[in-house]
Design a protein around this motif. Structure first.
Motif, PDB file in Angstrom:
ATOM      1  N   CYS A  22     -65.282 -17.226 -12.683  1.00 27.26           N
ATOM      2  CA  CYS A  22     -63.824 -17.259 -12.581  1.00 27.26           C
ATOM      3  C   CYS A  22     -63.328 -18.017 -13.805  1.00 27.26           C
ATOM      4  N   ALA A  23     -62.796 -17.284 -14.755  1.00 25.63           N
ATOM      5  CA  ALA A  23     -62.300 -17.894 -15.986  1.00 25.63           C
ATOM      6  C   ALA A  23     -60.805 -18.142 -15.864  1.00 25.63           C
ATOM      7  N   ALA A  24     -60.391 -19.324 -16.257  1.00 21.99           N
ATOM      8  CA  ALA A  24     -58.998 -19.714 -16.087  1.00 21.99           C
ATOM      9  C   ALA A  24     -58.332 -19.998 -17.416  1.00 21.99           C
ATOM     10  N   SER A  25     -57.070 -19.670 -17.466  1.00 24.11           N
ATOM     11  CA  SER A  25     -56.260 -20.062 -18.608  1.00 24.11           C
ATOM     12  C   SER A  25     -55.290 -21.129 -18.131  1.00 24.11           C
ATOM     13  N   GLY A  26     -54.800 -21.924 -19.048  1.00 25.49           N
ATOM     14  CA  GLY A  26     -53.866 -22.964 -18.658  1.00 25.49           C
ATOM     15  C   GLY A  26     -54.446 -24.343 -18.875  1.00 25.49           C
ATOM     16  N   ARG A  27     -53.565 -25.279 -19.138  1.00 28.36           N
ATOM     17  CA  ARG A  27     -54.013 -26.632 -19.390  1.00 28.36           C
ATOM     18  C   ARG A  27     -54.324 -27.358 -18.088  1.00 28.36           C
ATOM     19  N   SER A  28     -55.058 -28.420 -18.209  1.00 37.23           N
ATOM     20  CA  SER A  28     -55.367 -29.292 -17.071  1.00 37.23           C
ATOM     21  C   SER A  28     -56.133 -28.572 -15.971  1.00 37.23           C
ATOM     22  N   PHE A  29     -56.885 -27.566 -16.337  1.00 37.58           N
ATOM     23  CA  PHE A  29     -57.636 -26.826 -15.330  1.00 37.58           C
ATOM     24  C   PHE A  29     -58.615 -27.727 -14.599  1.00 37.58           C
ATOM     25  N   SER A  30     -59.157 -28.718 -15.286  1.00 35.89           N
ATOM     26  CA  SER A  30     -60.153 -29.587 -14.668  1.00 35.89           C
ATOM     27  C   SER A  30     -59.584 -30.345 -13.474  1.00 35.89           C
ATOM     28  N   SER A  31     -58.299 -30.474 -13.395  1.00 29.45           N
ATOM     29  CA  SER A  31     -57.684 -31.190 -12.281  1.00 29.45           C
ATOM     30  C   SER A  31     -57.408 -30.293 -11.082  1.00 29.45           C
ATOM     31  N   TYR A  32     -57.610 -29.000 -11.244  1.00 24.46           N
ATOM     32  CA  TYR A  32     -57.331 -28.057 -10.160  1.00 24.46           C
ATOM     33  C   TYR A  32     -58.529 -27.922  -9.226  1.00 24.46           C
ATOM     34  N   VAL A  33     -58.222 -27.706  -7.972  1.00 23.98           N
ATOM     35  CA  VAL A  33     -59.220 -27.281  -7.002  1.00 23.98           C
ATOM     36  C   VAL A  33     -59.369 -25.766  -7.142  1.00 23.98           C
ATOM     37  N   VAL A  34     -60.603 -25.278  -7.127  1.00 24.66           N
ATOM     38  CA  VAL A  34     -60.844 -23.840  -7.245  1.00 24.66           C
ATOM     39  C   VAL A  34     -61.639 -23.373  -6.032  1.00 24.66           C
ATOM     40  N   GLY A  35     -61.180 -22.314  -5.444  1.00 25.36           N
ATOM     41  CA  GLY A  35     -61.843 -21.791  -4.258  1.00 25.36           C
ATOM     42  C   GLY A  35     -62.279 -20.351  -4.445  1.00 25.36           C
ATOM     43  N   TRP A  36     -63.221 -19.958  -3.607  1.00 29.58           N
ATOM     44  CA  TRP A  36     -63.655 -18.564  -3.544  1.00 29.58           C
ATOM     45  C   TRP A  36     -63.382 -18.034  -2.139  1.00 29.58           C
ATOM     46  N   PHE A  37     -62.831 -16.845  -2.098  1.00 28.96           N
ATOM     47  CA  PHE A  37     -62.572 -16.145  -0.843  1.00 28.96           C
ATOM     48  C   PHE A  37     -63.156 -14.749  -0.952  1.00 28.96           C
ATOM     49  N   ARG A  38     -63.306 -14.097   0.177  1.00 28.90           N
ATOM     50  CA  ARG A  38     -63.752 -12.716   0.157  1.00 28.90           C
ATOM     51  C   ARG A  38     -63.028 -11.932   1.241  1.00 28.90           C
ATOM     52  N   GLN A  39     -62.937 -10.633   0.998  1.00 32.60           N
ATOM     53  CA  GLN A  39     -62.264  -9.773   1.947  1.00 32.60           C
ATOM     54  C   GLN A  39     -63.007  -8.448   2.041  1.00 32.60           C
ATOM     55  N   ALA A  40     -63.515  -8.175   3.218  1.00 28.78           N
ATOM     56  CA  ALA A  40     -64.183  -6.908   3.494  1.00 28.78           C
ATOM     57  C   ALA A  40     -63.158  -5.924   4.038  1.00 28.78           C
ATOM     58  N   PRO A  41     -63.429  -4.617   3.932  1.00 23.90           N
ATOM     59  CA  PRO A  41     -62.473  -3.615   4.430  1.00 23.90           C
ATOM     60  C   PRO A  41     -62.142  -3.835   5.899  1.00 23.90           C
ATOM     61  N   GLY A  42     -60.847  -3.842   6.191  1.00 21.92           N
ATOM     62  CA  GLY A  42     -60.405  -3.993   7.562  1.00 21.92           C
ATOM     63  C   GLY A  42     -60.470  -5.405   8.108  1.00 21.92           C
ATOM     64  N   LYS A  43     -60.822  -6.359   7.270  1.00 28.33           N
ATOM     65  CA  LYS A  43     -60.931  -7.742   7.721  1.00 28.33           C
ATOM     66  C   LYS A  43     -59.984  -8.637   6.942  1.00 28.33           C
ATOM     67  N   GLU A  44     -59.730  -9.795   7.503  1.00 25.19           N
ATOM     68  CA  GLU A  44     -58.877 -10.762   6.825  1.00 25.19           C
ATOM     69  C   GLU A  44     -59.655 -11.453   5.697  1.00 25.19           C
ATOM     70  N   ARG A  45     -58.902 -11.987   4.765  1.00 27.32           N
ATOM     71  CA  ARG A  45     -59.512 -12.737   3.679  1.00 27.32           C
ATOM     72  C   ARG A  45     -60.096 -14.021   4.255  1.00 27.32           C
ATOM     73  N   GLU A  46     -61.343 -14.297   3.925  1.00 23.50           N
ATOM     74  CA  GLU A  46     -61.988 -15.480   4.480  1.00 23.50           C
ATOM     75  C   GLU A  46     -62.476 -16.419   3.397  1.00 23.50           C
ATOM     76  N   PHE A  47     -62.465 -17.678   3.738  1.00 29.78           N
ATOM     77  CA  PHE A  47     -62.893 -18.747   2.844  1.00 29.78           C
ATOM     78  C   PHE A  47     -64.403 -18.695   2.669  1.00 29.78           C
ATOM     79  N   VAL A  48     -64.833 -18.822   1.413  1.00 27.35           N
ATOM     80  CA  VAL A  48     -66.266 -18.879   1.102  1.00 27.35           C
ATOM     81  C   VAL A  48     -66.662 -20.293   0.719  1.00 27.35           C
ATOM     82  N   GLY A  49     -65.915 -20.887  -0.184  1.00 31.37           N
ATOM     83  CA  GLY A  49     -66.217 -22.242  -0.622  1.00 31.37           C
ATOM     84  C   GLY A  49     -65.212 -22.672  -1.665  1.00 31.37           C
ATOM     85  N   ALA A  50     -65.282 -23.953  -2.026  1.00 26.25           N
ATOM     86  CA  ALA A  50     -64.357 -24.484  -3.004  1.00 26.25           C
ATOM     87  C   ALA A  50     -64.955 -25.705  -3.677  1.00 26.25           C
ATOM     88  N   ILE A  51     -64.389 -26.021  -4.828  1.00 26.59           N
ATOM     89  CA  ILE A  51     -64.858 -27.179  -5.591  1.00 26.59           C
ATOM     90  C   ILE A  51     -63.652 -27.948  -6.109  1.00 26.59           C
TER      91      ILE A  51
END
Length: 121
Positions: A22-51
């Motif tokens: 996940c490549a990000a543009s923008g300043r101060s990216f190091s201060s942001y929380v970044v998460g991963w989600f996934r969505q399978a067909p017919g299902k809601e978006r679900e949390f995978v993890g974050a840092i």
């Protein structure tokens, strides 16, 4: 403003590995929380993890198999996925926010376009 671009998706056999980025543009990216989600067909978006700056948090379904890391010098966050299962098949999204880690998708401000991961049995 933060723009996110995911890469690394593809087709893999069960038991295999993939690394998403996940490549990000923008300043101060190091201060942001970044998460991963996934969505399978017919299902809601679900949390995978974050840092955040100091910790990671994972969904029980991926704990021990997936690892999130970040390289702030490259403004990039990675999702290393090992021991993949067919049920991991989904479109994977990264998200970013300036507040704390949350598992709720509607609390995240910035989103990438997603990358498809398909695990064959």
């Amino acid at each position: 403003q933060v723009q996110l671009v995911e890469a690394g998706g593809g087709l893999v056999q069960a038991g295999g590995s993939l690394r998403l980025s996940c490549a990000a543009s923008g300043r101060s990216f190091s201060s942001y929380v970044v998460g991963w989600f996934r969505q399978a067909p017919g299902k809601e978006r679900e949390f995978v993890g974050a840092i955040s700056r100091s910790r990671t948090h994972y969904a029980d379904s991926v704990k021990g198999r997936f690892t999130i890391s970040r390289d702030n010098a490259k403004n990039t966050v990675y999702l290393q996925m090992n021991s993949l299962k067919p049920e991991d098949t989904a479109v994977y999204y990264c998200a970013a926010d300036s507040s704390a880690i949350t598992t709720m998708a509607n609390r995240w401000t910035y989103w990438g376009q997603g990358t498809q991961v398909t695990v064959s049995s």
